[in-house]
Motif scaffolding. Structure first.
Motif, PDB file in Angstrom:
ATOM      1  N   TRP A   1     -52.820 -76.606  58.530  1.00 58.06           N
ATOM      2  CA  TRP A   1     -52.118 -75.370  58.833  1.00 58.06           C
ATOM      3  C   TRP A   1     -50.967 -75.713  59.748  1.00 58.06           C
ATOM      4  N   GLU A   2     -49.834 -75.060  59.543  1.00 57.94           N
ATOM      5  CA  GLU A   2     -48.691 -75.270  60.415  1.00 57.94           C
ATOM      6  C   GLU A   2     -48.233 -73.937  60.987  1.00 57.94           C
ATOM      7  N   ILE A   3     -47.772 -73.998  62.219  1.00 57.12           N
ATOM      8  CA  ILE A   3     -47.256 -72.818  62.901  1.00 57.12           C
ATOM      9  C   ILE A   3     -45.754 -72.780  62.678  1.00 57.12           C
ATOM     10  N   ILE A   4     -45.256 -71.676  62.157  1.00 54.52           N
ATOM     11  CA  ILE A   4     -43.812 -71.504  61.980  1.00 54.52           C
ATOM     12  C   ILE A   4     -43.288 -70.873  63.261  1.00 54.52           C
ATOM     13  N   GLN A   5     -42.308 -71.532  63.872  1.00 53.10           N
ATOM     14  CA  GLN A   5     -41.744 -71.064  65.132  1.00 53.10           C
ATOM     15  C   GLN A   5     -40.258 -70.781  64.968  1.00 53.10           C
ATOM     16  N   ARG A   6     -39.791 -69.749  65.682  1.00 50.14           N
ATOM     17  CA  ARG A   6     -38.363 -69.407  65.693  1.00 50.14           C
ATOM     18  C   ARG A   6     -37.894 -69.413  67.144  1.00 50.14           C
ATOM     19  N   CYS A   7     -36.723 -70.035  67.378  1.00 48.98           N
ATOM     20  CA  CYS A   7     -36.163 -70.102  68.719  1.00 48.98           C
ATOM     21  C   CYS A   7     -35.582 -68.746  69.107  1.00 48.98           C
ATOM     22  N   ARG A   8     -36.000 -68.255  70.266  1.00 48.37           N
ATOM     23  CA  ARG A   8     -35.480 -66.971  70.759  1.00 48.37           C
ATOM     24  C   ARG A   8     -34.003 -67.050  71.093  1.00 48.37           C
ATOM     25  N   PHE A   9     -33.512 -68.255  71.393  1.00 50.92           N
ATOM     26  CA  PHE A   9     -32.121 -68.412  71.815  1.00 50.92           C
ATOM     27  C   PHE A   9     -31.172 -68.609  70.631  1.00 50.92           C
ATOM     28  N   CYS A  10     -31.453 -69.618  69.794  1.00 54.37           N
ATOM     29  CA  CYS A  10     -30.505 -69.933  68.711  1.00 54.37           C
ATOM     30  C   CYS A  10     -30.971 -69.488  67.327  1.00 54.37           C
ATOM     31  N   GLY A  11     -32.239 -69.097  67.186  1.00 53.11           N
ATOM     32  CA  GLY A  11     -32.738 -68.598  65.911  1.00 53.11           C
ATOM     33  C   GLY A  11     -33.227 -69.657  64.936  1.00 53.11           C
ATOM     34  N   GLU A  12     -33.081 -70.941  65.271  1.00 54.76           N
ATOM     35  CA  GLU A  12     -33.544 -71.999  64.365  1.00 54.76           C
ATOM     36  C   GLU A  12     -35.053 -71.898  64.176  1.00 54.76           C
ATOM     37  N   MET A  13     -35.509 -72.211  62.959  1.00 50.97           N
ATOM     38  CA  MET A  13     -36.938 -72.170  62.658  1.00 50.97           C
ATOM     39  C   MET A  13     -37.455 -73.579  62.431  1.00 50.97           C
ATOM     40  N   LEU A  14     -38.624 -73.861  63.000  1.00 55.20           N
ATOM     41  CA  LEU A  14     -39.278 -75.161  62.889  1.00 55.20           C
ATOM     42  C   LEU A  14     -40.759 -74.949  62.609  1.00 55.20           C
ATOM     43  N   THR A  15     -41.445 -76.002  62.188  1.00 59.07           N
ATOM     44  CA  THR A  15     -42.894 -75.926  62.037  1.00 59.07           C
ATOM     45  C   THR A  15     -43.539 -76.999  62.899  1.00 59.07           C
ATOM     46  N   THR A  16     -44.746 -76.718  63.331  1.00 60.10           N
ATOM     47  CA  THR A  16     -45.538 -77.672  64.098  1.00 60.10           C
ATOM     48  C   THR A  16     -46.981 -77.565  63.628  1.00 60.10           C
TER      49      THR A  16
END
Length: 125
Positions: free
Chosen positions: A66-81
């Protein structure tokens, strides 16, 4: 007794303040196991960002991944961890169930929307 001392570090989440002890030789978590947030080090162009990466979704890659999808509150970029065994299971499930409990469309108009998209609203009764 020199050399036998275990040196501990403290991990503290900058978002929720949760703390945990990190034993010598252990790596600190890449995201907070409590709130699932982390710090966005660099943006897509490689510039320092420093924003909070907040969890916005869960991606199930396979039965055990399972991966957590994260979005940056500042720049909006999305990453997974990757999710870990230490992560707050209730938080993970609440994020995973959010689209079901708060759909992006008016649930009371689902039959009308299905007809508009060319589907059948026949419930098989």
């Amino acid at each position: 007794m020199k050399g036998k001392e275990k040196k501990e570090e403290i991990y503290q989440c900058l978002n929720c303040g949760w703390t945990s002890r990190i034993q010598k030789g252990e790596m600190p978590p890449d995201h907070c196991p409590n709130c699932l947030c982390s710090i966005h080090n660099e943006d897509e162009e490689g510039n320092e960002c420093g924003g909070i990466l907040e969890p916005v979704g869960i991606w199930v890659r396979s039965e055990k991944e399972w991966e957590i999808i994260q979005r940056c509150r500042f720049c909006g970029e999305m990453l997974t961890t990757p999710a870990t065994d230490h992560d707050n299971r209730i938080k993970i499930l609440s994020i995973a169930s959010k689209p079901i409990s708060s759909p992006p469309f008016p649930i009371e108009r689902i039959e009308e929307m299905t007809r508009i998209m060319g589907g059948s609203t026949d419930k098989g009764e």
